[in-house]
Every structure is written in C-alpha cells, then in structure tokens.
Design a protein around this motif. Structure first.
Motif, PDB file in Angstrom:
ATOM      1  N   GLU A 138       0.835  -1.209   0.000  1.00  0.00           N
ATOM      2  CA  GLU A 138       0.000   0.000   0.000  1.00  0.00           C
ATOM      3  C   GLU A 138       0.867   1.255   0.000  1.00  0.00           C
ATOM      4  OE1 GLU A 138      -3.648   2.095   2.497  1.00  0.00           O
ATOM      5  OE2 GLU A 138      -2.795   0.226   3.242  1.00  0.00           O
TER       6      GLU A 138
ATOM      7  N   GLN B 154       1.715   2.808   9.797  1.00  0.00           N
ATOM      8  CA  GLN B 154       0.316   3.216   9.662  1.00  0.00           C
ATOM      9  C   GLN B 154       0.225   4.734   9.572  1.00  0.00           C
ATOM     10  OE1 GLN B 154      -2.414   1.256   9.124  1.00  0.00           O
ATOM     11  NE2 GLN B 154      -3.379   3.222   8.719  1.00  0.00           N
ATOM     12  N   GLY B 155       1.036   5.427  10.357  1.00  0.00           N
ATOM     13  CA  GLY B 155       1.074   6.885  10.279  1.00  0.00           C
ATOM     14  C   GLY B 155       1.539   7.364   8.914  1.00  0.00           C
TER      15      GLY B 155
ATOM     16  N   VAL C 188       1.136   5.708   6.086  1.00  0.00           N
ATOM     17  CA  VAL C 188       0.011   5.456   5.176  1.00  0.00           C
ATOM     18  C   VAL C 188      -0.999   6.598   5.273  1.00  0.00           C
ATOM     19  CG1 VAL C 188      -2.015   3.983   4.775  1.00  0.00           C
ATOM     20  CG2 VAL C 188       0.239   2.951   5.069  1.00  0.00           C
ATOM     21  N   GLU C 189      -1.337   6.995   6.479  1.00  0.00           N
ATOM     22  CA  GLU C 189      -2.314   8.074   6.669  1.00  0.00           C
ATOM     23  C   GLU C 189      -1.797   9.392   6.096  1.00  0.00           C
ATOM     24  OE1 GLU C 189      -3.139   7.925  10.860  1.00  0.00           O
ATOM     25  OE2 GLU C 189      -4.048   5.933  10.680  1.00  0.00           O
ATOM     26  N   PHE C 190      -0.520   9.665   6.280  1.00  0.00           N
ATOM     27  CA  PHE C 190       0.098  10.867   5.727  1.00  0.00           C
ATOM     28  C   PHE C 190       0.017  10.859   4.198  1.00  0.00           C
ATOM     29  CE2 PHE C 190       4.107  12.607   3.951  1.00  0.00           C
ATOM     30  CZ  PHE C 190       3.917  13.949   4.249  1.00  0.00           C
TER      31      PHE C 190
ATOM     32  N   GLN D 179      -2.012   9.080   2.296  1.00  0.00           N
ATOM     33  CA  GLN D 179      -3.415   9.159   1.875  1.00  0.00           C
ATOM     34  C   GLN D 179      -3.903  10.604   1.930  1.00  0.00           C
ATOM     35  OE1 GLN D 179      -5.110   6.306   4.609  1.00  0.00           O
ATOM     36  NE2 GLN D 179      -5.104   4.685   3.071  1.00  0.00           N
ATOM     37  N   GLY D 180      -3.479  11.333   2.948  1.00  0.00           N
ATOM     38  CA  GLY D 180      -3.844  12.746   3.053  1.00  0.00           C
ATOM     39  C   GLY D 180      -3.294  13.554   1.891  1.00  0.00           C
ATOM     40  N   LYS D 181      -2.046  13.289   1.520  1.00  0.00           N
ATOM     41  CA  LYS D 181      -1.455  13.982   0.372  1.00  0.00           C
ATOM     42  C   LYS D 181      -2.204  13.626  -0.914  1.00  0.00           C
ATOM     43  CE  LYS D 181       2.880  15.030  -0.010  1.00  0.00           C
ATOM     44  NZ  LYS D 181       3.533  16.235   0.411  1.00  0.00           N
TER      45      LYS D 181
END
Length: 68
Positions: free
Chosen positions: A18, A48-49, A51-53, A55-57
């Motif tokens: 991912e 996981q952090g 991935v979230e970063f 996804q935000g971008k």
C-alpha cells in the motif's frame, strides 16, 4: 523500503504494498517519509502513520484536480 530497514530493522511488512502504491501516486521527499517514520518507535504504528500521511497527500492532490 530502505528507511524502514534503517529505523526499525524491518525488511517486510503488510503495509509495504500500500505504501509503495501511494508513493507512486504522490510527490513526497525522502525527508518527509523519514520524518513520519521517526515519530513513533513502533514500526507498525509508524508505518500506519505514513500510510495516513500519504493518503492525506493523495486526497489533497485529488481535491486540487477536482477543483480545476
């Protein structure tokens, strides 16, 4: 994921596919990735952090494209 290996001695992780997909879709510097990984001592939490970063971008990028 060389940075993950450097920080956590992890060669493989379930989130790697991912993360690699997201890295191909957004522009991010090695410094940004490094910063995200260094925020946590636990590899699972750090990844996981990340991935979230990413996804935000990606969402931000999509929002700019949708707005045009």
């Amino acid at each position: 994921m060389t940075l993950t290996r450097n920080y956590f001695l992890v060669d493989d992780h379930a989130l790697f596919p991912e993360i690699q997909e997201l890295l191909a879709e957004v522009e991010v510097t090695p410094a940004e990735v490094s910063e995200m990984l260094r925020r946590r001592e636990d590899a699972d939490v750090a990844l996981q952090g990340l991935v979230e970063f990413l996804q935000g971008k990606k969402m931000s990028l999509q929002g700019r494209h949708d707005g045009n």
